[in-house]
Design an enzyme around this catalytic site. Structure first.
Site, short mmCIF file in Angstrom:
data_model
loop_
_atom_site.label_atom_id
_atom_site.label_comp_id
_atom_site.label_asym_id
_atom_site.label_seq_id
_atom_site.Cartn_x
_atom_site.Cartn_y
_atom_site.Cartn_z
N CYS A 52 -7.53 -6.25 4.72
CA CYS A 52 -8.73 -5.95 5.49
C CYS A 52 -9.95 -6.68 4.93
O CYS A 52 -10.97 -6.81 5.63
CB CYS A 52 -8.99 -4.45 5.51
SG CYS A 52 -9.03 -3.69 3.88
N HIS A 86 0.81 -1.22 0.00
CA HIS A 86 0.00 0.00 0.00
C HIS A 86 0.85 1.27 0.00
O HIS A 86 0.67 2.15 -0.85
CB HIS A 86 -0.95 -0.02 1.20
CG HIS A 86 -1.82 -1.22 1.25
ND1 HIS A 86 -2.60 -1.60 0.18
CD2 HIS A 86 -2.02 -2.15 2.21
CE1 HIS A 86 -3.26 -2.71 0.48
NE2 HIS A 86 -2.93 -3.06 1.71
#
Length: 444
Positions: free
Chosen positions: A43, A11
């Site tokens: 997530c 990320h």
């Protein structure tokens, strides 16, 4: 034109690379990553494992091909052996075994975090699982097909542990959730909120075990039980979700570190060595709730840190505005969101706070459709009355409200300012005297 080497392309790294290339400065960007995929949204892993989504394919938003199409040179499945910070060289072994020494003008460390694995007997038994990478999720999903795996113990009742407990129960497994703390989600919520989530888990058949420490995993080749300092729990699979620590292996001997080993960075993401930046879970963030550097490992923080570092690298001076650690969770449709400090956390830091709680329906009583109760807590500084934290919980999706509190903390807004805040009213959405206004009005 500069040569920029980025180590790590998840990320934070992906955000940094895209920002550098998007600036059109013609800088050369060379990327190294030891995984065979990038941008995996961990997530969403529990949704995949729990069959709430049909595939993990949608949990990626970038790849090697996209980054190379934008102009980067990307080396996947490559291992960094060492970094020579004095001569500005990165020494790596590529996928094909080739050894390279890559020079750089600027270096970005985006090495992320690694799972905490307790050094206990049995941790290497078959069916003791870590769940962080795409490959970890694939392995767990495959093992769930085995009918012999009936009892699953999840060690660690933070966000990932709670989400996985739900996912395994959706498969009809007998799930035990163990933590050393006295409740679930202890890092984010006060007991009055976390207890509600614990009740949700128990009501769905998940066994919760608190204030117990795992001291051994028993089994003959395969897992058979988990032993704590107070009991023993039959287990066919064990998930270790105790937490994560910064992956600082490449720079821990040279770079200045935070107390937990994260690279200490300033508001431009610069480390203690010139031209070396650190971003994402391997680095600190500036925490507005305490007015100092802290460690808060969240994907949202990682992305922002990548943008900040990249902007400074290409010559656009930019400082972070800081973070509040905003977060959320939804388990069996029960939603909890928080930002900033809980009362428990504030007390542990020696910060004197007051708090106000309020419970109410989301919409007026005359609404005949779905109208769940909402629970809110606002935490504020006892002397200055500046808002330092908020927690909201409900079966209603009130999650957007926490963003307002995040901004309030960032801008040092007092709880009294909320009393007459212009909040609209329409029966379809809320009450004329809504719970945010009423909580503020009831603040001491």
């Amino acid at each position: 034109m500069s040569k920029i080497v980025v180590i790590g392309a998840n990320h934070a790294g992906t955000a940094c690379i895209n920002t550098i290339l998007g600036a059109k400065t013609k800088d050369e960007v060379v990327v190294f990553d030891r995984n065979n995929n990038i941008s995996f949204l961990g997530c969403g892993m529990a949704l995949w494992i729990g069959n709430q989504i049909h595939s993990g394919d949608g949990l990626f938003y970038s790849n090697k091909e996209k980054l190379e199409a934008a102009g980067a040179k990307v080396n996947m499945e490559s291992e960094i052996k060492s970094i020579d910070f004095e001569d500005k060289k990165v020494n790596a072994v590529l996928k094909d075994g080739t050894t390279v020494s890559e020079s750089y003008d600027k270096l970005v460390l985006a090495t992320g975090s690694i799972p905490v694995v307790p050094n206990i007997p049995g941790k290497d038994l078959e069916n003791v699982q870590l769940v962080k990478l795409y490959q970890n999720a694939q392995e767990v999903i495959e093992k769930l097909k085995n009918p012999e795996i009936k009892n699953i113990t999840v060690v660690g009742a933070g966000y990932i542990g709670v989400e996985l407990a739900e996912a395994f129960e959706r498969h009809g497994k007998n799930v035990t959730l163990i933590d050393v703390c006295d409740t679930v989600l202890a890092s984010y919520y006060d007991k009055e909120f976390s207890q509600k989530m614990q009740d949700v888990l128990v009501n769905h058949g998940i066994k919760t075990v608190f204030e117990e420490t795992v001291i051994e995993i028993k089994g003959d080749g395969k897992v058979e039980s988990v032993v704590t300092d107070k009991g023993e729990y039959k287990s066919d699979m064990v998930i270790l979700s105790i937490g994560f620590k910064p992956n600082n292996e490449l720079g821990k001997e040279k770079l200045e570190l935070f107390k937990n080993g994260a690279y200490l960075v300033n508001k431009k993401q610069e480390t203690s060595i010139k031209d070396v930046y650190a971003i994402g879970d391997c680095a600190t963030v500036y925490d507005n709730t305490i007015g100092d550097r802290n460690y808060i490992a969240l994907a949202t923080n990682a992305v922002r840190s990548g943008i900040v570092a990249a902007s400074n690298i290409v010559g656009t001076e930019l400082e972070t505005i800081g973070v509040q650690g905003s977060n959320g969770i939804s388990i069996y449709d029960y939603k909890m969101v928080s930002t900033g400090l809980s009362v428990k956390k504030a007390n542990s830091l020696g910060i004197e706070v007051e708090y106000v709680d309020f419970n109410d329906l989301q919409k007026p009583e005359f609404i005949e459709t779905e109208n769940p109760e909402v629970k809110i807590r606002i935490v504020y500084d006892k002397k200055t009355r500046v808002i330092l934290g908020a927690q909201i919980a409900s079966y209603y999706d009130m999650s957007m409200g926490i963003h307002m509190f995040s901004l309030a903390i960032q801008e040092k807004t007092t709880v009294d300012k909320l009393k007459l805040l212009d909040i609209f009213f329409l029966p379809h959405f809320n009450k004329p005297y809504n719970y945010i206004t009423m909580a503020a009005l009831n603040a001491k």
